[in-house]
Motif scaffolding. Structure first.
Motif, PDB file in Angstrom:
ATOM      1  N   LYS A 136       0.857  -1.190   0.000  1.00 52.44           N
ATOM      2  CA  LYS A 136       0.000   0.000   0.000  1.00 52.44           C
ATOM      3  C   LYS A 136       0.888   1.233   0.000  1.00 52.44           C
ATOM      4  O   LYS A 136       1.962   1.260   0.611  1.00 52.44           O
ATOM      5  CB  LYS A 136      -0.900   0.034   1.235  1.00 52.44           C
ATOM      6  CG  LYS A 136      -1.761  -1.208   1.448  1.00 52.44           C
ATOM      7  CD  LYS A 136      -2.842  -1.340   0.385  1.00 52.44           C
ATOM      8  CE  LYS A 136      -3.703  -2.578   0.658  1.00 52.44           C
ATOM      9  NZ  LYS A 136      -4.678  -2.829  -0.436  1.00 52.44           N
ATOM     10  N   ILE A 137       0.426   2.269  -0.669  1.00 52.78           N
ATOM     11  CA  ILE A 137       1.118   3.561  -0.682  1.00 52.78           C
ATOM     12  C   ILE A 137       0.152   4.603  -0.134  1.00 52.78           C
ATOM     13  O   ILE A 137      -1.009   4.656  -0.542  1.00 52.78           O
ATOM     14  CB  ILE A 137       1.568   3.950  -2.095  1.00 52.78           C
ATOM     15  CG1 ILE A 137       2.584   2.931  -2.635  1.00 52.78           C
ATOM     16  CG2 ILE A 137       2.178   5.359  -2.109  1.00 52.78           C
ATOM     17  CD1 ILE A 137       2.951   3.145  -4.105  1.00 52.78           C
ATOM     18  N   LEU A 138       0.641   5.414   0.797  1.00 51.51           N
ATOM     19  CA  LEU A 138      -0.176   6.496   1.353  1.00 51.51           C
ATOM     20  C   LEU A 138       0.442   7.830   0.983  1.00 51.51           C
ATOM     21  O   LEU A 138       1.615   8.082   1.263  1.00 51.51           O
ATOM     22  CB  LEU A 138      -0.261   6.385   2.881  1.00 51.51           C
ATOM     23  CG  LEU A 138      -1.049   7.504   3.571  1.00 51.51           C
ATOM     24  CD1 LEU A 138      -2.527   7.424   3.209  1.00 51.51           C
ATOM     25  CD2 LEU A 138      -0.857   7.449   5.082  1.00 51.51           C
ATOM     26  N   ILE A 139      -0.355   8.687   0.352  1.00 54.74           N
ATOM     27  CA  ILE A 139       0.099  10.036  -0.018  1.00 54.74           C
ATOM     28  C   ILE A 139      -0.352  11.001   1.079  1.00 54.74           C
ATOM     29  O   ILE A 139      -1.548  11.154   1.332  1.00 54.74           O
ATOM     30  CB  ILE A 139      -0.474  10.479  -1.372  1.00 54.74           C
ATOM     31  CG1 ILE A 139      -0.248   9.394  -2.441  1.00 54.74           C
ATOM     32  CG2 ILE A 139       0.143  11.807  -1.797  1.00 54.74           C
ATOM     33  CD1 ILE A 139       1.194   9.090  -2.722  1.00 54.74           C
ATOM     34  N   ALA A 140       0.612  11.647   1.721  1.00 51.74           N
ATOM     35  CA  ALA A 140       0.297  12.593   2.800  1.00 51.74           C
ATOM     36  C   ALA A 140       1.227  13.794   2.698  1.00 51.74           C
ATOM     37  O   ALA A 140       1.888  14.180   3.667  1.00 51.74           O
ATOM     38  CB  ALA A 140       0.425  11.905   4.157  1.00 51.74           C
ATOM     39  N   VAL A 141       1.273  14.375   1.507  1.00 55.43           N
ATOM     40  CA  VAL A 141       2.255  15.426   1.218  1.00 55.43           C
ATOM     41  C   VAL A 141       1.741  16.833   1.491  1.00 55.43           C
ATOM     42  O   VAL A 141       2.470  17.813   1.311  1.00 55.43           O
ATOM     43  CB  VAL A 141       2.733  15.339  -0.253  1.00 55.43           C
ATOM     44  CG1 VAL A 141       3.523  14.060  -0.475  1.00 55.43           C
ATOM     45  CG2 VAL A 141       1.542  15.400  -1.213  1.00 55.43           C
ATOM     46  N   ASP A 292     -13.045   5.829   2.701  1.00 53.40           N
ATOM     47  CA  ASP A 292     -11.986   5.055   3.355  1.00 53.40           C
ATOM     48  C   ASP A 292     -10.597   5.554   2.966  1.00 53.40           C
ATOM     49  O   ASP A 292      -9.607   4.832   3.126  1.00 53.40           O
ATOM     50  CB  ASP A 292     -12.129   3.572   3.012  1.00 53.40           C
ATOM     51  CG  ASP A 292     -13.417   2.983   3.560  1.00 53.40           C
ATOM     52  OD1 ASP A 292     -13.686   3.156   4.761  1.00 53.40           O
ATOM     53  OD2 ASP A 292     -14.170   2.373   2.775  1.00 53.40           O
ATOM     54  N   ASN A 293     -10.525   6.767   2.420  1.00 56.53           N
ATOM     55  CA  ASN A 293      -9.262   7.402   2.036  1.00 56.53           C
ATOM     56  C   ASN A 293      -8.577   6.710   0.860  1.00 56.53           C
ATOM     57  O   ASN A 293      -7.384   6.925   0.616  1.00 56.53           O
ATOM     58  CB  ASN A 293      -8.287   7.450   3.226  1.00 56.53           C
ATOM     59  CG  ASN A 293      -8.852   8.210   4.403  1.00 56.53           C
ATOM     60  OD1 ASN A 293      -9.126   9.401   4.314  1.00 56.53           O
ATOM     61  ND2 ASN A 293      -9.054   7.519   5.518  1.00 56.53           N
ATOM     62  N   GLN A 294      -9.312   5.901   0.113  1.00 59.70           N
ATOM     63  CA  GLN A 294      -8.749   5.163  -1.012  1.00 59.70           C
ATOM     64  C   GLN A 294      -8.926   5.957  -2.299  1.00 59.70           C
ATOM     65  O   GLN A 294     -10.005   6.492  -2.574  1.00 59.70           O
ATOM     66  CB  GLN A 294      -9.420   3.798  -1.140  1.00 59.70           C
ATOM     67  CG  GLN A 294      -8.753   2.847  -2.116  1.00 59.70           C
ATOM     68  CD  GLN A 294      -9.385   1.469  -2.071  1.00 59.70           C
ATOM     69  OE1 GLN A 294     -10.601   1.335  -1.934  1.00 59.70           O
ATOM     70  NE2 GLN A 294      -8.559   0.426  -2.166  1.00 59.70           N
ATOM     71  N   ILE A 300      -3.428   2.725  -3.542  1.00 59.68           N
ATOM     72  CA  ILE A 300      -2.936   4.042  -3.139  1.00 59.68           C
ATOM     73  C   ILE A 300      -4.026   4.805  -2.391  1.00 59.68           C
ATOM     74  O   ILE A 300      -5.160   4.923  -2.851  1.00 59.68           O
ATOM     75  CB  ILE A 300      -2.448   4.848  -4.360  1.00 59.68           C
ATOM     76  CG1 ILE A 300      -1.269   4.132  -5.019  1.00 59.68           C
ATOM     77  CG2 ILE A 300      -2.052   6.257  -3.951  1.00 59.68           C
ATOM     78  CD1 ILE A 300      -0.698   4.840  -6.221  1.00 59.68           C
ATOM     79  N   TYR A 301      -3.641   5.318  -1.231  1.00 61.63           N
ATOM     80  CA  TYR A 301      -4.545   6.071  -0.364  1.00 61.63           C
ATOM     81  C   TYR A 301      -3.988   7.480  -0.161  1.00 61.63           C
ATOM     82  O   TYR A 301      -2.829   7.756  -0.468  1.00 61.63           O
ATOM     83  CB  TYR A 301      -4.692   5.372   0.988  1.00 61.63           C
ATOM     84  CG  TYR A 301      -5.352   4.004   0.935  1.00 61.63           C
ATOM     85  CD1 TYR A 301      -6.640   3.810   1.423  1.00 61.63           C
ATOM     86  CD2 TYR A 301      -4.677   2.901   0.408  1.00 61.63           C
ATOM     87  CE1 TYR A 301      -7.247   2.561   1.381  1.00 61.63           C
ATOM     88  CE2 TYR A 301      -5.270   1.647   0.354  1.00 61.63           C
ATOM     89  CZ  TYR A 301      -6.554   1.488   0.847  1.00 61.63           C
ATOM     90  OH  TYR A 301      -7.150   0.256   0.810  1.00 61.63           O
ATOM     91  N   ALA A 302      -4.809   8.354   0.387  1.00 58.34           N
ATOM     92  CA  ALA A 302      -4.347   9.721   0.659  1.00 58.34           C
ATOM     93  C   ALA A 302      -5.095  10.279   1.858  1.00 58.34           C
ATOM     94  O   ALA A 302      -6.288  10.000   2.043  1.00 58.34           O
ATOM     95  CB  ALA A 302      -4.548  10.620  -0.551  1.00 58.34           C
ATOM     96  N   VAL A 303      -4.387  11.063   2.674  1.00 57.38           N
ATOM     97  CA  VAL A 303      -4.997  11.729   3.826  1.00 57.38           C
ATOM     98  C   VAL A 303      -4.463  13.148   3.921  1.00 57.38           C
ATOM     99  O   VAL A 303      -3.425  13.489   3.348  1.00 57.38           O
ATOM    100  CB  VAL A 303      -4.696  10.979   5.150  1.00 57.38           C
ATOM    101  CG1 VAL A 303      -5.275   9.571   5.135  1.00 57.38           C
ATOM    102  CG2 VAL A 303      -3.194  10.951   5.443  1.00 57.38           C
ATOM    103  N   GLY A 304      -5.181  13.985   4.660  1.00 57.82           N
ATOM    104  CA  GLY A 304      -4.720  15.336   4.937  1.00 57.82           C
ATOM    105  C   GLY A 304      -5.036  16.334   3.844  1.00 57.82           C
ATOM    106  O   GLY A 304      -5.917  16.135   3.010  1.00 57.82           O
TER     107      GLY A 304
END
Length: 449
Positions: A136-141, A292-294, A300-304
């Motif tokens: 899984k990859i989470l983008i939180a940039v 679900d932030n997907q 790939i997910y992302a938050v913020g």
């Protein structure tokens, strides 16, 4: 199952990315986080934390004057050292950066101090060319300050640079009317600068309750902060002596020593390689995600702030926690975006939770509003005419409190506890049945009429 280098690869070690990394690792995942600048993100390094410390420092300007009315023999002229405050604030930022780094390392999260970009649904490429794979990859940039494209815009600064100024300028023009603009207007004003705040419309702090934002405008004007409404940038000219002349549509040109842009923030998705994995963006460049932030790429997910849903640090933290618990902890969790409290650390500060009066009327129809417009006890003895305003918005049929809004000393501190009552759906009667804590400003919440 494919053999990946990591179970989770996080791009960005801000509030959301740090929380997601730590919690996922605690659930047993193999986690790496890539951060090209410093661990902590916008909030800790160049946002709400150092800004709040500047707010504290600025407030002493009024506190020292008020102290004389309380018997303290304070000199008429107190010397202020901007460099002392600036350097102490930056030292605290260094401490927090170390603390965040230690937290990740203590949870066995691998920190990679490089920029990382997406090069496939399960692959990232580091700045040195190394490729890493992850389940899984989470983008939180996060996001960055938006800067107008007018001629001469390169002569202005953003909130990022405000923490590193060599000196406080005598004349400051701030473009924007949101929370960043109003907070820095108060900070610069208290440090002795003449502040001009310009906005393309005639409304400040759009989205906040009208009565509260109008009170801030009145108080700010009384303090000497200048506002120019319906004013759009046409250009900035820099003279040989360093002064900046700002040309405005519908207004005479203004000459100042510093121009600061506080005109919103844009997601940091440019050049991130998201297209290589089929991740869709919206018109503002934000990553589209579901509840679900997907993203549109299943891995790939992302938050913020990069999702541009609610640009608040506590929301990013909740999203990071929910992602980690759902994907790695076996505890499906979604963030509830209803009733999120927010604050503006202006002078005086304002805070609100739930629906504004106008929103409640549009949504509920039948609404009852209760207010308290008073001069805080400290202001009375200090001979300061500044008044506080508390406002409660209730469902006219059930009496349920659907909104609380206030401006005055310590308003954010008071609202945090009151927000729990609004979130819980308590009624005006239940507020009234609570014994007042006297003498306090907070007691006005249970005495509203």
């Amino acid at each position: 199952m494919p053999d990946y280098d990591y179970d989770l690869f996080v791009i960005g070690a801000g509030s959301g990315g740090t929380r997601a990394s730590r919690v996922a690792a605690a659930h047993g995942a193999r986690v790496a986080v890539a951060e090209e600048y410093r661990v902590g993100g916008t909030c800790v390094i160049r946002g709400c934390v150092p800004k709040k410390l500047l707010v504290y420092g600025a407030h002493f300007a009024e506190d020292l004057k008020d102290a004389r009315r309380f018997g303290w023999q304070v000199p008429d002229e107190c010397e202020f050292s901007w460099t002392t405050l600036r350097d102490n604030v930056l030292s605290e930022v260094d401490r927090l950066n170390t603390a965040y780094t230690n937290t990740l390392e203590s949870h066995h999260v691998e920190i990679i101090p490089q920029r990382a970009t997406v090069s496939g649904p399960n692959e990232v490429t580091l700045a040195d060319g190394t490729r890493k794979t992850a389940g899984k990859i989470l983008i939180a940039v996060g996001a960055h300050p938006a800067v107008p494209t007018c001629p001469g815009h390169e002569h202005g600064i953003t909130s990022n640079e405000a923490f590193h100024l060599d000196a406080i300028p005598k004349r400051v023009l701030i473009a924007g009317a949101g929370y960043i603009a109003n907070e820095f207007a108060g900070i610069f004003h208290q440090f002795g600068a003449h502040v001009i705040l310009i906005n393309r419309t005639d409304v400040i702090l759009r989205g906040y309750d009208e009565s509260i934002r109008d009170r801030l405008l009145q108080v700010s004007l009384a303090k000497g902060i200048e506002f120019k409404f319906n004013a759009a940038f046409q250009g900035i000219d820099k003279s040989d002596d360093g002064c900046l002349t700002v040309k405005l549509k519908g207004h005479e040109p203004v000459t100042v020593d510093l121009v600061m842009f506080a005109t919103g923030r844009l997601p940091n998705t440019r050049g991130l390689g998201l297209e290589s994995a089929g991740v869709e963006l919206d018109e503002a460049g934000a990553i589209k995600v579901d509840d679900d932030n997907q993203s549109t790429c299943p891995s790939i997910y992302a938050v913020g702030d990069v999702t541009n849903r609610v640009q608040l640090t506590p929301v990013a933290i909740r999203e990071g926690q929910a992602f980690a618990d759902s994907v790695f902890g076996g505890k499906p969790t979604r963030v509830d975006y209803g009733c999120i409290p927010s604050a503006v650390f202006s002078h005086p500060p304002m805070a609100g939770v739930g629906m504004t009066e106008s929103q409640a009327k549009q949504t509920l129809g039948s609404v009852r509003v209760y207010t308290s417009d008073f001069r805080p006890m400290k202001n009375v003895l200090a001979n300061r005419n500044e008044r506080a305003l508390y406002k409660m918005v209730c469902d006219g049929d059930s009496g349920r409190v659907v909104g609380l809004h206030m401006i005055g000393p310590d308003a954010p501190e008071i609202l945090q506890a009151a927000a729990i009552a609004v979130k819980a759906g308590l009624t005006k009667d239940q507020f009234d049945q609570t014994v007042a804590l006297h003498p306090s400003m907070a007691e006005e919440l249970v005495l509203l009429r």
